[in-house]
Design a protein around this motif. Structure first.
Motif, short mmCIF file in Angstrom:
data_model
loop_
_atom_site.label_atom_id
_atom_site.label_comp_id
_atom_site.label_asym_id
_atom_site.label_seq_id
_atom_site.Cartn_x
_atom_site.Cartn_y
_atom_site.Cartn_z
N ASP A 1 21.22 55.85 14.30
CA ASP A 1 22.10 56.01 15.46
C ASP A 1 22.22 54.71 16.26
O ASP A 1 23.24 54.45 16.90
CB ASP A 1 21.58 57.12 16.38
CG ASP A 1 21.89 58.50 15.82
OD1 ASP A 1 22.57 58.58 14.78
OD2 ASP A 1 21.45 59.50 16.42
N MET A 2 21.17 53.89 16.23
CA MET A 2 21.21 52.61 16.94
C MET A 2 22.06 51.58 16.21
O MET A 2 22.34 50.51 16.75
CB MET A 2 19.79 52.05 17.12
CG MET A 2 18.96 52.82 18.15
SD MET A 2 17.22 52.29 18.13
CE MET A 2 17.36 50.63 18.79
N GLY A 3 22.44 51.89 14.96
CA GLY A 3 23.29 50.95 14.23
C GLY A 3 22.53 50.06 13.28
O GLY A 3 23.04 49.02 12.83
N ALA A 4 21.30 50.47 12.92
CA ALA A 4 20.46 49.62 12.06
C ALA A 4 20.71 49.89 10.58
O ALA A 4 20.12 49.22 9.73
CB ALA A 4 18.99 49.84 12.40
N GLY A 5 21.57 50.85 10.25
CA GLY A 5 21.83 51.16 8.84
C GLY A 5 22.04 52.66 8.66
O GLY A 5 21.94 53.43 9.62
#
Lengths: 398, 398
Positions: B41-45
């Protein structure tokens, strides 16, 4: 007040500068005529021998402070005599051994908690004592009017007066100052024989833990010797703990609990260190800003922070090995963190935390197809600072 | 590249953020489904299990890294497998014990020298690795195309690649990172039982030497246990030196030479720490600026420094106990010192060094009459900052 300062080193000359600025009539002496004249030329006082000073401040090296105090008590039989040495018990003992009762009543030991890694008159500064604790060691027999003189002198030098018992002072500074000096020194000494490729892995942790290892060996030999019993007691405690950790690193039964216990004890001790301005320890929020290494970048950053009306509690610059790029951690009160992150991000600064905090509102990544380019590869903010960062990082790799 | 990251803690999530931004197709796994989802959700994958990743990065806690690497080598038989654990020798031994020769060729251990005092996915930042050394431990058998993949990954994360032998890496980090952690921890632990009045005497030296004592005990127990033999060897050296200092503090014959020798050795070790950007150690000149504690003061200061066109190499804020007043030490190249001091003094900042440097040109103090007010009591510059300082200092004294 007529103040006579004996010893025109860093502390004596700084005190002379501060008291002269406050309008006191300061005279100076030093074992070296050249140093005495230098301090006088700097504006720290007149290089005269006074007839009848109100207060005599002994600012010699600690190993001759005791006899200098006794000499001053004899030579100026009406003066209040004080000193600024960083150990108090041993000096008081010497004065007690040599001085009469009435002489002893005129001596009040002090320790302004101030210093620099540089020493000597040339490093002196009028603000050296400003906002620093100034410890005064009086006792029940101290005449109030003499104590008032020393308090006035400490305040006029800019110090923040603290009254302590000499033995309590010595055991406290052994823990907060002298033992840290020894451990920083021993840690730094382990770097002497290391290959440069290994030292190149050093980060901010090593720099912080060893910074004071650069201090003057001559002065610190005197300080440690002058407070030997107290420093020895603290170091013996450290050695006992160190022995436990070394034994535990043999990784026998129960070893991990010992190691974890030591680390937790370190956490607990660290939490007791007071925050800024002597207040209760405060947890600040760190906002990281990424920037390149050019004149004016910091100016733009702090101008923007100023426009946001946010007070900076602390700053830490972090440097890297091999490339011209750094980051600044700006510590602020937790309530100001979000406003600072958002405000700086809006002004084009590269604030990773602000970029991340936008993510949860977007479409979750897990819904994307396998192998697809992530949605934010192009849509993520690409401020000027971030582009510099990427370019520099690429160049820096060997 | 298709990159699969196992372990979505601080390092794994930060790496995912950095590589995703650079356009790589990142997938994530974690023992905790909640953490895996948070990182995604944080955009790390993407929280997916990949069929055929090019590179698998093991970013688990160090105590399970070895078995996780072996598992990854088996599960993805064409992938290059790397890890980011802070110890390398012990992990390589475990992989060697369990993996076949061809499997072993696909493993290349790494250690990005990055971290924070906070841990977990929520503390992740895309710039965590930027400008930091990224150690790669390959050997003569490592296929060049696999090494190139790992180098590309390290550079895309922003790291500055350093090639080291695993054992050399482990002995180096024992000295520059692990032993400093233990000593900072033991030093801070000595503060636990101190009265608050004693801890209030703490200065910047104690804050610096104990800062990393706030680190996570769980993680550090694993790191120290994972590099136990090397850390033990360094700590045994420290203990031998500590024993000498403790014995010398008994002040027997030759004691002062031992203490002075230890302090000098610390000086020598400290001088070996590289300066900013990995260059040879640089001596910067410190310019002290005195200021009060209000929003905007730092902004005005750095705006003025920016107008002078001078690059700031480092900043250190110093705080005092008991009053709202501080100073900033601004480190610049020695050649820029005079211009900075003069320029800031002209703009009304309280720069003690600039005020002092004017003194020798004036009439020497020693020519004045006894008891006369020093000439500079009125003529010295009295900028706004200095007046604030004096007021606050007076208010702050108890």
């Amino acid at each position: 007040m007529r103040v006579h300062i004996i010893g025109a080193g860093l502390l004596g000359t700084s005190l002379g500068l501060a008291l002269t600025r406050r309008g006191h009539a300061v005279t100076l002496d030093d074992a070296s005529p050249t140093v005495r004249r230098l301090a006088a030329d700097m504006g720290a006082g007149r290089a005269d021998d006074p007839e009848a000073p109100d207060v005599v401040v002994v600012a010699t090296p600690p190993d001759v402070a005791g006899e200098t105090i006794v000499g001053a008590l004899r030579r100026w039989p009406r003066a209040t005599v004080t000193d600024v040495a960083s150990v108090k018990g041993a000096i008081l003992e010497r004065v007690r051994a040599a001085a009469t009762g009435p002489e002893l009543d005129r001596y009040i030991g002090c320790h302004p908690m101030a210093g620099r890694e540089k020493s000597g008159a040339a490093a002196a500064r009028a603000d050296l004592f400003a906002a620093r604790p100034w410890v005064i060691c009086s006792d029940a027999d101290t005449p109030p009017e003499r104590l008032d003189e020393v308090i006035a002198l400490a305040r006029d030098a800019g110090g923040s007066v603290v009254h302590l018992d000499p033995d309590f002072h010595d055991s406290s500074v052994a823990r907060v100052s002298h033992a840290p000096q020894v451990l920083a020194t021993l840690l730094a000494a382990r770097l002497r024989a290391m290959p440069a490729e290994g030292i190149a892995l050093a980060g901010q942790g090593l720099r912080d833990t060893t910074r004071i290892a650069a201090s003057d060996p001559g002065l610190w030999t005197q300080i440690l010797a002058g407070n030997a019993a107290e420093v020895r007691a603290v170091l013996a405690e450290v050695r006992a703990d160190l022995d436990e950790v070394i034994a535990a690193l043999g990784l026998g039964p129960g070893a991990l609990a010992v190691i974890a216990g030591a680390l937790t004890a370190g956490n607990e001790g660290h939490e007791r260190i007071p925050g800024k301005h002597g207040a209760a320890p405060t947890k600040y929020a760190d906002v990281t800003v990424f920037l390149d290494d050019r004149p004016g970048t910091l100016a733009r950053l702090f101008a923007d922070i100023g426009e946001l009306g946010i007070n900076v509690e602390d700053i830490r610059m972090e440097h890297a090995t091999g490339i011209k790029l750094g980051s600044v951690e700006v510590a602020v009160l937790p309530a100001a963190q979000a406003a600072l992150e958002e405000g700086l991000a809006e002004r084009g600064w590269w604030i990773p935390a602000a970029a991340l905090s936008e993510e949860p509102a977007r479409e979750p990544r897990r819904a994307g197809g396998a192998g697809a380019q992530p949605a934010d590869a192009d849509s993520a903010p690409q401020p000027q600072q971030a582009q510099h960062a990427a370019q520099h990082a690429g160049e820096g790799a060997p």
